[in-house]
Structure formats: C-alpha cells, structure tokens
Write a protein that holds these residues in place. Sequence first.
Motif, short mmCIF file in Angstrom:
data_model
loop_
_atom_site.label_atom_id
_atom_site.label_comp_id
_atom_site.label_asym_id
_atom_site.label_seq_id
_atom_site.Cartn_x
_atom_site.Cartn_y
_atom_site.Cartn_z
N GLN A 73 -24.63 -0.04 41.55
CA GLN A 73 -25.74 0.62 42.22
C GLN A 73 -25.88 2.03 41.66
N VAL A 74 -27.08 2.51 41.58
CA VAL A 74 -27.33 3.91 41.23
C VAL A 74 -27.94 4.56 42.46
N VAL A 75 -27.10 5.23 43.23
CA VAL A 75 -27.53 5.77 44.51
C VAL A 75 -26.86 7.12 44.76
N ALA A 76 -27.44 7.87 45.68
CA ALA A 76 -26.84 9.09 46.21
C ALA A 76 -26.36 8.79 47.63
N PRO A 85 -28.66 10.76 42.49
CA PRO A 85 -28.09 9.41 42.36
C PRO A 85 -27.14 9.32 41.16
N SER A 86 -26.08 8.55 41.33
CA SER A 86 -25.14 8.28 40.24
C SER A 86 -24.67 6.85 40.34
N GLU A 87 -24.05 6.36 39.29
CA GLU A 87 -23.61 4.97 39.23
C GLU A 87 -22.42 4.75 40.16
N LYS A 88 -22.53 3.70 40.98
CA LYS A 88 -21.45 3.30 41.88
C LYS A 88 -21.18 1.81 41.66
N THR A 89 -19.92 1.43 41.71
CA THR A 89 -19.59 0.02 41.57
C THR A 89 -18.33 -0.28 42.37
#
Length: 524
Positions: A73-76, A85-89
Amino acid sequence: MIKRILIALLLLFSTLSWAQVRVVTELGEGWRFRKGKHDQAYRTDFNDKGWEKVTVPHDWAIYGPFDKEIDKQVVAIEQNGEKVPSEKTGRTGALPYIGEAWYRHEFTLPHYRKGQRVLLVFEGAMSEPRVFLNGQKVGEWAYGYSYFHFDITDKVQEGKKNTLAVQLSNRGESSRWYPGAGLYRKVQVIVKNPESIEQWGTFVTTPFISRDLAKVNVKTKVSGGNLRLVTQIRDAQGNTVATDSTAKVFGQEFEQNIAVTNPQLWSPETPYLYTAVTRLYAGNVLRDEVSTRFGIREISYRPNVGFSLNDKVRKFKGVCLHHDLGPLGAAVNKAALRRQLQILKDMGCDAIRSSHNMPSLEQLELADEMGFMFLAESFDEWAKPKVKNGYNRFFEEYAEKDIVNLVRATRNHPSIVMWSSGNEVPDQWGAEGVKRAKWLQEIFHREDPTRPVTVGMDQVKATMASGFGALLDIPGLNYRVHLYEEAYQSFPQGFILGSETASTVSSRGIYKFPVEKAIEKQYP
C-alpha cells in the motif's frame, strides 16, 4: 442368577446401543486439494487424481512464496502523524492468500441408517465457502471465521461413497492481517436420530452459587415429540455428583435446575471443570446423548467497582491475540495453541481478546482448561468498510446469523466473560452506527442474557457525542489513554475497559526521553 444377569445386560445394551445415538466423524485425512478455478470440481465424476493430498485443518497460503506486492500500500498513516504517503507492506504477511481453491473428500457413513439426520459442520472456512455433496449444492456461507452447519440428510447416500467438494475464494483487500486460506478448522459429519438434541442446543448456566450449593440451569433444545431428558453432572474425575430426570418442557426446549453441593469454582487460578451428560429418551430407548463441559463461576460488572469473578474484584491482565500461529499459519493446531497459551500464562497473562474475529473452539477449550478469561470478538467491520472487500459486503445479510452461531457454539465455555460485537468500526460515526451497535448488542442479549457486550472503540470523542459508547454494556477504549478520565466521567456505566492498549502508551515505536513519572490513576 446368571440368567438374570444376561437379561439385564441385554436390556442395558438395547437401551444404550451406539447405533441409537449420535456418531461424530471428523473429516481430517484423505482430502485432495488444488488451488485455482476448477468449474467442474463439484461433480462426482471429476478426476482429482493429480491433486495434492492434504489433511484438514489446512492452510494453503502459509507455504508462500513471500511477495511484498501482495499487500503493498502507498498510504499515510494519519494516527502516526504522517502527512506524505509512503510504501507499506506486510499487513497480511506478504503471503499469497488471494485466490480460489477447491477441496474434495470421499467418505462413507458406516453407522448411518435410513431415517436418521446427517449434519455437515464447519468450524471455519477461509473464505466464502460453497459446499457440494454428490454433485448437488448444499449451501454457502460468507464469513471465513464463522462456525456453520448444513443438514445434508436428503443428499447423503446410504452404504455408498459420498463426494464432498468445497470451493473457497479469498479476495484481495479483504483483511487487515494474515487471514490464512483453506479449510483451516475442523470439518465434521454428525449422524443422529430424528429425535435428537439440536446442534449447539444445550445452554448451561450457574445462576446461583454459594459455598455449599450451586444451581446449574440446563436448557436443551430438541427435535421430536413424547421425549424425556435425563442429565447427569460429573466432576473433573468423572464421578456423578448430581442427576435430574424431572425436566420441564416448553415447546421444543427442556429446562432443568440441578443442585451441586460443595461446588468447585472456576477461575484462572483454579480452572475446575464439570461435565453435563444429557441423554434424550423416547420411552426407555436412548435416542441421543451430548456431553457439555462447563464451569461453575459468577461474573459481575458493577458501577464504580468494575469486574468481579466469584465475588472478587479483579483487573484483566490480558492480550489481544490474532488467530494465526506464526510460521505454522492459520490451520488450527492444538499443541501449538497450548504452547502459545502456556507462554502467556508464564508471563502472568490471565485474559485474552480474540482480535478481531471468532476464536477457534480449540482455543476456547484450552482457555477453559488452563484458566484464561476470554473476550470473544465477532467482527472487524460492520456496514462501513475499512478495506474494499471486507465484512461490510456481508453485514446486512449475515451479521445476525454469524452472531447467533458464535454464541450458541461457544456460550458454555466458562472462560468467556464478555462478548465484543466489533473493533474500531467506522460506524462509530453517525446515527446509523448507534442503531447498529444497539441492534447487535440486543442479538447477543437475546442469545445469552448472562454476559455483557462491548466494542473496541478508537473514536472515543465521536462515541461520547453520539451516544454510541453510552448504550454499550461496557465501553471499550482502544488506546486513547489520555481520554480515560474524560471517558470515565462521560459514560454512564461507571467503569471503562482498556480493550486494546499498551505499556508504551500507544507510541508504536516512538519513545520520548526523559521519562516523566505520572500519577497513576485507577479506573474500575
């Protein structure tokens, strides 16, 4: 003398013949499994010889491979103060749980006689199961954590092989954690007589307890007419300590009140368990028998006092525990669960919240045996979504059915001291959410008047303003420790529950120094 003994033995066997009571068969070994679409796999003549042989419970997604693209996900994250927003996994373990899969199994019913009833019972199927027997659709369900059963009497074949096929489908963006995949909990076939005790049809409570005497109330729903019921109470060593054969009948439900002298009380420190053995007779012929393990214990929640167990005030020293078993995956493994709970016990834990779904029956059995107070939770979503393909898709059609099955399947576990109808649901905002909270709570009350209901609330200010938190039996606060004082003063219940919190005061990896000692406040 010998003749009289032989006659007595013959009468005993004619009354207690196993052919006349229920037979429970666990469908564990002998399954064939294949991932992917197989549109004809429900057919009896489908060729599955090349499929993988597996044992159920089974989690096919835990085998990998890991791939961060699965749940990237790319979220804040607003609650962490993020603006960009940044990449989250990793939310769902980066494991390939998404997709369709089929399970097939052939079985016979050697104890089945024409005229008997046959039930097919699932304790969890991830997810959206569609079930077929001998090429015909039996039924379907939606929620992957729900217990459910189907009557397959009119589709089962006597003295022949029966072909069971189960189609499962996991969608992407359907969970906020690793859900597992497959038939990850037990599957059973139950053969019983038309005159029988209903599935999950016993309800054992202990409405009166003193040092010398406990009143054990047993309600039993049955099918059939002109029946009588006999219930024995056995202690932990298997000795019969009380018997009742004078049940009152109200329609299709028997009710018994049974006195147990010098009761041993259940608690985390002394998890003593009794067993109610309920036998259903037509005349002198035994038609069904069910054993129900239970504990004698009293719970109460009082304003300005809080929670009491067996008339002793105590705090919950608990954890929020997801259903998976780490590298073993979601497939239920009782030995692994026991190890997990023993580690918690050794660190001083005495309570568990099933975050954020219905617990396995094995976990509850161990909680009873090992001494954990349990908060059994139902949903992570109601009608408003957190994720695109979450439970919101099923809420209107399935919420009541899922709660009914949760309560009836688990209400006899003494470890359960509270129900939760939701966790951080977006429905905390607005009038519709208040109505949903009330509706769900009333279903729990209808099915089990003995336990209160909570919701894990993270939008505490909103629930103060709307009345959402005020209507709950127990207002549960997820984190928001800085709002405890205000919530305690605002809500009318006279107590609050820290339903999800942490010793790090919700900092989630951010630690501020120097540490300043605050005045400790206690809330009932």
